[in-house]
Design a protein around this motif. Structure first.
Motif, PDB file in Angstrom:
ATOM      1  N   UNK A   1       0.827  -1.193   0.000  1.00  0.00           N
ATOM      2  CA  UNK A   1       0.000   0.000   0.000  1.00  0.00           C
ATOM      3  C   UNK A   1       0.874   1.260   0.000  1.00  0.00           C
TER       4      UNK A   1
ATOM      5  N   UNK B   1       2.539   1.747  -3.401  1.00  0.00           N
ATOM      6  CA  UNK B   1       1.608   2.269  -4.404  1.00  0.00           C
ATOM      7  C   UNK B   1       1.310   3.740  -4.168  1.00  0.00           C
ATOM      8  N   UNK B   2       1.157   4.107  -2.891  1.00  0.00           N
ATOM      9  CA  UNK B   2       0.886   5.509  -2.578  1.00  0.00           C
ATOM     10  C   UNK B   2       2.046   6.397  -3.021  1.00  0.00           C
TER      11      UNK B   2
ATOM     12  N   UNK C   1       5.237  -5.587  -8.072  1.00  0.00           N
ATOM     13  CA  UNK C   1       3.952  -4.904  -7.889  1.00  0.00           C
ATOM     14  C   UNK C   1       3.747  -3.761  -8.893  1.00  0.00           C
TER      15      UNK C   1
ATOM     16  N   UNK D   1       1.991   0.392 -17.634  1.00  0.00           N
ATOM     17  CA  UNK D   1       3.401   0.577 -17.259  1.00  0.00           C
ATOM     18  C   UNK D   1       4.286  -0.356 -18.073  1.00  0.00           C
TER      19      UNK D   1
ATOM     20  N   UNK E   1       4.128   8.691 -11.798  1.00  0.00           N
ATOM     21  CA  UNK E   1       4.098   8.199 -13.172  1.00  0.00           C
ATOM     22  C   UNK E   1       4.653   9.250 -14.124  1.00  0.00           C
TER      23      UNK E   1
ATOM     24  N   UNK F   1       5.210  -3.249 -11.598  1.00  0.00           N
ATOM     25  CA  UNK F   1       5.241  -3.776 -12.963  1.00  0.00           C
ATOM     26  C   UNK F   1       3.850  -4.209 -13.425  1.00  0.00           C
ATOM     27  N   UNK F   2       2.955  -4.486 -12.460  1.00  0.00           N
ATOM     28  CA  UNK F   2       1.593  -4.946 -12.789  1.00  0.00           C
ATOM     29  C   UNK F   2       0.656  -3.824 -13.180  1.00  0.00           C
ATOM     30  N   UNK F   3       1.069  -2.568 -12.931  1.00  0.00           N
ATOM     31  CA  UNK F   3       0.145  -1.467 -13.176  1.00  0.00           C
ATOM     32  C   UNK F   3      -0.134  -1.353 -14.672  1.00  0.00           C
ATOM     33  N   UNK F   4      -1.417  -1.267 -14.988  1.00  0.00           N
ATOM     34  CA  UNK F   4      -1.838  -1.203 -16.387  1.00  0.00           C
ATOM     35  C   UNK F   4      -1.139  -0.056 -17.120  1.00  0.00           C
TER      36      UNK F   4
END
Lengths: 318, 318
Positions: B201, B204-205, B241, B248, B209, B243-246
């Motif tokens: 968490x 991610x915070x 983690x 990216x 980008x 790397x999973x972001x749509x």
């Protein structure tokens, strides 16, 4: 109807329209694409009925098979659709007209004239695989790819408890036909939208633990959704997240559906907490290990309290 | 040495000690447990060398096979260990003494007298499976369970790009021997510690980008680790983690190792950004799609800037 009979039935006819279910997932779409491709390769005319609910994740997999405007089918085939209640609204005209339903849901209502059902299949794609390969005697990279999409998505990439040795064997067989699994795995299992991740983060931040960490309650409000700019698609299956927390045996995920209206999704170890009983105390229901309830005229704190009370009541009643 | 030769070599000897690698994962531990159980079932004396690095996740899988104090082996066998540099510190006495190494790493240094290597295997467990079943001619629920642990963990439950049809076929075959896969899948792939989730968490915070969302930089500081009370185990593979972001295509995860010392883990689409070149600009290295670099005498903001500059330099140099 057995799989070989379903294949024969298909080979004796022509001009098919294939139906998929509402909120289409990888299984129903993969089955439709595979069956459509296989029938065309056997010289038939076949299309998939355009399903308006297809999300971006799967659009590229199914769009090439969508029927052109004005296509007039002679035979309606449904894949992975347990009841006519699961037809998308656009498919109302096809009610009562399904001639063949190929499905793996034990709850299939038998609405079609012929039903080819294997409730032991983890994915409907397993049945379609055998109908294509053994019945229609056709298999290539295009069909194999669609089958892989179906079986992998319905088992969460072979992790869910419905997975069987047969699922793995079919995955092995279709993977021999082409190098498609990497792209599908990446897209379906290793990609999350930023909005989705933000929602997950908020849900985790909101989590409160009880009963020495065995019970967790967390939620996402309409304000959370608005601040993140999240859609319904971004919030799908959020209830799986809290269930993953180490030590948790009962996970309650709350979603605010409308101002003052909260929905509980409860995921439990069945031998720890009877989730159906718990949700019944809140006017809801469901089935073992996964059930829900919606309560109106309540705020977030009140809903959390009601849910905790219901859980404790059932736990203490053991 | 071929697999059948390795099996024959084993059958002609007795009193084995099996070694696993440092920071042991499910593959090395599953291989050791499976081989140990198979040898015992063929009437041999065999134990696994106690590896102090085993985490709670796998302790129950391997502890029953750990050699009792004072066990004096005659033959040392290594599984899934590419070089002696990957021996745990406790295994220093076994350097230069490995008679048989069974492995799937193409980088295997050939340190053992005999090496049974199959670099096409997704997991070393695939090789052990064949040695047990075809070579030693023994397979049962205990061995099958250990093989499943090995092949499922080394492929992230059949999702990583190293997965092959053979991996799926072996999974199907071992699953026929018992109902163990649900417990293993739940424990290894569907459980996260609260501290781990809290770290995710925070990471991610912290994400920022760039390049229209194709580049992301995020990090975890020592203060984050301390506030969460997280251990090194909780922070393993955090780089997956972001790397999973749509959307990216290059994900930079920063970890503060010591005050003023930051480590970059870079995960990229190889056709978007050469990660090795990027890390080289920061004094680091690695291999295609996954590399890293450590920079000292720098604060978080400075590290983020340096990493972004390096990425942009390589992107603009295309």
């Amino acid at each position: 109807m057995r799989e070989c009979e379903a294949a024969r039935w298909l080979m004796e006819r022509d001009r098919f329209l294939i139906l998929t279910h509402v909120r289409p997932d990888g299984d129903t779409l993969g089955c439709a694409a595979a069956l459509c491709a296989a029938l065309v390769k056997r010289g038939k005319t076949a299309w998939v009925a355009p399903n308006p609910g297809v999300t971006d994740t799967y659009l590229g997999d199914i769009q090439p098979y969508f029927a052109p405007a004005g296509y007039e089918p002679e035979h309606i085939v449904a894949v992975d659709i347990a009841t006519e209640g699961l037809f998308p609204a656009d498919f109302a005209a096809y009610r009562g007209k399904t001639e063949l339903c190929i499905d793996h849901h034990p709850s299939n209502s038998g609405y079609a004239r012929h039903t080819c059902l294997d409730a032991s299949a983890a994915a409907c794609g397993e049945i379609i695989y055998r109908i294509c390969r053994e019945g229609l005697e056709v298999m290539d990279a295009e069909i194999a790819r669609a089958i892989y999409l179906a079986v992998s998505t319905d088992t969460g990439c072979f992790v869910y408890s419905n997975t069987t040795p047969t699922t793995h064997r079919i995955a092995a067989q279709v993977m021999e036909y082409g190098d498609f699994f990497r792209e599908i795995n990446r897209r379906c299992f290793q990609t999350k939208s930023r909005k989705r991740l933000e929602l997950e983060s908020r849900l985790l931040q909101s989590a409160r633990y009880y009963e020495e960490g065995r019970v967790v309650i967390g939620g996402v409000s309409l304000e959370d959704m608005a601040q993140v700019g999240a859609s319904e698609a971004d919030s799908e299956e959020l209830s799986a997240l809290l269930r993953q927390v180490e030590g948790v045996r009962a996970a309650a995920t709350l979603r605010e559906l409308a101002p003052g209206q909260w929905k509980l999704s409860l995921r439990t170890d069945a031998d720890y907490l009877n989730d159906t009983d718990t949700c019944a105390l809140l006017g809801g229901g469901g089935h073992a290990a996964a059930s829900g309830a919606t309560v109106s005229g309540i705020d977030r704190a009140g809903m959390e309290r009601r849910v905790l009370e219901a859980i404790c009541t059932v736990l203490n009643g053991r």
